[in-house]
Design a protein around this motif. Structure first.
Motif, mmCIF file in Angstrom:
data_model
loop_
_atom_site.group_PDB
_atom_site.id
_atom_site.type_symbol
_atom_site.label_atom_id
_atom_site.label_comp_id
_atom_site.label_asym_id
_atom_site.label_seq_id
_atom_site.Cartn_x
_atom_site.Cartn_y
_atom_site.Cartn_z
ATOM 1 N N ASN A 167 33.630 -82.560 -26.451
ATOM 2 C CA ASN A 167 32.862 -83.529 -25.675
ATOM 3 C C ASN A 167 33.757 -84.633 -25.136
ATOM 4 O O ASN A 167 34.903 -84.798 -25.572
ATOM 5 C CB ASN A 167 31.760 -84.145 -26.538
ATOM 6 C CG ASN A 167 32.316 -84.938 -27.710
ATOM 7 O OD1 ASN A 167 32.616 -86.126 -27.588
ATOM 8 N ND2 ASN A 167 32.483 -84.300 -28.857
ATOM 9 N N ALA A 224 33.244 -84.284 -18.450
ATOM 10 C CA ALA A 224 32.694 -83.107 -19.110
ATOM 11 C C ALA A 224 32.660 -81.894 -18.185
ATOM 12 O O ALA A 224 32.791 -80.751 -18.640
ATOM 13 C CB ALA A 224 31.300 -83.416 -19.630
ATOM 14 N N ASP A 230 28.446 -83.406 -24.178
ATOM 15 C CA ASP A 230 28.883 -82.121 -24.724
ATOM 16 C C ASP A 230 28.474 -81.040 -23.724
ATOM 17 O O ASP A 230 27.341 -80.560 -23.738
ATOM 18 C CB ASP A 230 28.206 -81.914 -26.086
ATOM 19 C CG ASP A 230 28.489 -80.557 -26.710
ATOM 20 O OD1 ASP A 230 29.121 -79.711 -26.060
ATOM 21 O OD2 ASP A 230 28.053 -80.339 -27.865
ATOM 22 N N VAL A 265 30.016 -85.719 -31.852
ATOM 23 C CA VAL A 265 28.821 -84.885 -31.839
ATOM 24 C C VAL A 265 28.157 -84.871 -33.211
ATOM 25 O O VAL A 265 26.927 -84.889 -33.318
ATOM 26 C CB VAL A 265 29.148 -83.465 -31.343
ATOM 27 C CG1 VAL A 265 27.994 -82.508 -31.592
ATOM 28 C CG2 VAL A 265 29.471 -83.496 -29.861
#
Length: 270
Positions: free
Chosen positions: A104, A21, A122, A193
């Motif tokens: 993400n 990430a 995320d 998500v």
């Protein structure tokens, strides 16, 4: 019974997803990204998708060299341990291209035919979702609970669309039938998500047809461990029932009416 080993796998998933990430955060929306396409002209893959997958896979196998790994961008290793990792290096690549929050890294561990550990990170929203089967789900370390919604007419519902133009047209027709019967609909553009948002109460429910295992595995476990119900229209078994099935995730009392609603709207036929 909750297995303590699942906690270790969850923590590993979080660690490798966090590292990936950071790469996403640094490059999201960059003007110089190299972009190719996959299934259709609207299905992008970037150099960062491939870099993040390589990073995650290398880290997983360094920690657990006997495990299997399957990734969206081509990783495919059988393994001998009975544990398989499902990796989506950038879920929501279009969001990533435009610098929109929601993209993400999604990492899940599967053992004994079910997903048992998961992380969805995320970076642009600053959210780290994690779960281990039997141990609950968290967002940034805080326990999650799905909403108490029960009536579709008062529920905020998420959905998504595929990349194939004909499937998109049919999904839009389903949406036209669903929208008047719910509070409203959100389309975030990242299935993992969406599922995590069901877990934390940002959505009451979610449905989508055509997901791959790496799209739903981590987010689905987070939703389940937060008390949501996750299944498919027609009770097609998971995981082998996808990508042809319509997956539904919702607050416990909303699940059956939402599934009936999207079934009647034709979601399983797109």
């Amino acid at each position: 019974m909750a297995d303590p080993e699942h906690l270790a796998w969850r923590d590993l998933a979080v660690a490798v997803a966090r590292a990936g990430a950071e790469r996403i955060r640094a490059r999201a929306g960059a003007a110089d990204l190299r972009v190719d396409t996959k299934s259709t002209e609207t299905d992008p893959v970037t150099e960062v998708d491939r870099e993040v997958e390589a990073m995650v896979v290398e880290s997983l196998l360094a920690a657990r060299p006997d495990d299997g790994v399957v990734g969206e961008e081509g990783a495919d290793r059988a393994g001998t341990s009975g544990v398989r990792w499902l990796v989506d290096p950038i879920d929501g690549t279009v969001n990533f291209l435009y610098g929109i929050p929601g993209c993400n890294v999604s990492v899940a561990a599967e053992a004994g035919g079910q997903v048992v550990a998961a992380a969805v990170v995320d970076p642009l929203h600053g959210d780290v979702f994690a779960a281990a089967r039997g141990h609950g789900a968290t967002r940034n370390g805080h326990a999650l609970r799905a909403t108490s919604a029960s009536d579709p007419a008062r529920s905020l519902v998420g959905t998504g669309f595929g990349y194939d133009p004909e499937r998109r047209r049919r999904q839009a027709e389903v949406l036209v039938r669903v929208l008047p019967q719910v509070r409203d609909v959100r389309r975030l553009g990242a299935a993992a998500v969406d599922l995590c948002w069901v877990a934390c109460g940002r959505l009451d429910g979610y449905y989508e047809t055509g997901l791959q295992a790496w799209d739903w595995a981590a987010g689905g476990l987070v939703a389940e461990e937060a008390g949501a119900r996750v299944g498919t229209v027609g009770d097609v078994p998971l995981p082998d029932g996808l990508p042809g099935a319509c997956i539904v995730a919702a607050a416990p009392d909303l699940f059956d009416p939402l599934r009936a609603l999207v079934a009647a709207a034709g979601a399983a036929e797109v």
